[in-house]
Design an enzyme around this catalytic site. Structure first.
Site: not given
Length: 377
Positions: A98, A174, A282
């Site tokens: 991260e 994001h 999708h």
């Protein structure tokens, strides 16, 4: 802590700037633009790796890690959280993943600041020197300035991804902003480059190419929704889902946007039919995307000046289809999942270039008018 984080971001950027400075390319600004495109592409790939390894909360605060600039300083807090929940979101490895992602993102931000600063300087010099319209347009600082604003918004959504505990809509936005940043940077870099002449027939591809890019972003949004809701394995067979063409699905709960991870809008656990609906949407929309992108790629391959870009676009599309099918059959292995995200970014990059070149075909008249305008001024 903030100063230490800023230094780390600058160190990442300095490595890229050193590579630009050491290159033999006479146009250092163009080189910087393309290096920033390359690093943004890598950042998207690493962001996918961060998400797919469940490292998004490896450091549960922002911008640092337990109030520190790196996981080494926060080692005791991380180990305590890992001991309390060995399979939880916080481990030493996830914390490093991260934080490396954040350092990388800050480095890209510094490079965009450099692009903006150099653009303003060069544009000012071009205007004082009464440079031609083509040079003035290539050095226009407005797009780099907008990119700085854009990357700040992207950074804000990165922070909210952590502080709002991976809320699916925030994580998906994001991702979309990251892809949008890549597209804008590609346009900026293309503007600095010399391109082969594009025949007037390319003007007819402007609307189809723009449509293809919009459709691709819709599919990326659906793919991000699949990933952020952990619905990748909701259907494990192909071409059917659970042995049916129309399995049991819950679109209402599956596509309620404002809700917590794994929960419905009312706070209950998200039912499995909702995950099925997310995955199925999708998968089905991928057929639409493949048809439109394939059609645009074939048309581009028939036009002088766009043939190479069209060929690469078709090849990337075929590769993405193969990767997508393989991820289902192989139960979503990490390497293929990251490659699936990377290939989506590659499609964004190629379609951005195709859109730029198609619009370039209509540029001569505009350039002529700009020259007249500048001369008159």
């Amino acid at each position: 802590m903030l100063i230490q984080l800023a230094i780390k971001g600058m160190l990442v950027a300095l490595l890229a700037l050193a590579a630009v400075w050491a290159s033999r390319d006479a146009n250092k600004y163009r080189k910087l633009a393309w290096v920033t495109v390359f690093l943004t592409f890598d950042l998207i790939m690493f962001g996918a790796f961060t998400r797919l390894t469940d490292s998004g909360l490896g450091c549960p605060d922002w911008p640092g890690c337990y109030g520190h600039a790196n996981p080494l300083q926060a080692h005791e807090s991380i180990k305590a959280a890992e001991a309390a929940m060995p399979d939880g979101p916080v481990t030493v490895a996830k914390a490093w993943i991260e934080m490396l992602h954040r350092y990388f993102a800050m480095g890209v931000g510094v490079l965009i600041i450099a692009l903006m600063a150099v653009a303003w300087r060069n544009w000012s010099r071009a205007r004082r020197g009464n440079a031609g319209s083509v040079a003035a347009r290539a050095m226009s600082p407005w797009l780099p300035s907008f990119l700085l604003l854009f990357v700040c918004v992207q950074g804000a959504f990165g922070a909210w991804t952590v502080t709002m505990k991976l809320q699916p809509v925030i994580v998906t936005i994001h991702l979309l902003l990251g892809m949008g940043l890549l597209a804008l940077l590609a346009w900026l870099a293309a503007r600095q480059s010399v391109h082969a002449p594009v025949v007037p027939a390319a003007r007819g591809l402007r609307i189809p190419a723009a449509l293809a890019l919009v459709v691709l972003f819709c599919q990326i949004a659906l793919g991000g929704w699949v990933s952020t809701n952990y619905a990748a394995l909701a259907c494990t067979d192909l071409p059917t889902c659970h042995g049916a063409w129309l399995p049991e699905m819950d679109f209402e709960n599956g596509f309620t946007l404002w809700r917590h991870l794994g929960r419905t809008g009312d706070g209950d656990f998200l039912p499995f039919p909702a995950l099925t609906a997310i995955h199925w949407a999708h998968r089905v929309f991928a057929l639409v995307v493949a048809a439109i992108l394939g059609w645009v790629a074939v048309r581009a391959m028939r036009i002088d000046g766009l043939r190479k870009t069209g060929t690469w676009l078709l090849a990337a599309l075929v590769l993405q289809i193969v990767i997508g099918i393989s991820t289902v059959y192989l139960s979503w292995p990490l390497a293929l999942a990251v490659a699936h995200n990377g290939c989506a970014a590659l499609l964004v990059l190629l379609l951005s270039m195709l859109n730029y070149k198609a619009n370039l075909a209509a540029a001569p008249l505009t350039a002529s008018r700009m020259t007249t305008h500048i001369a008159a001024a």
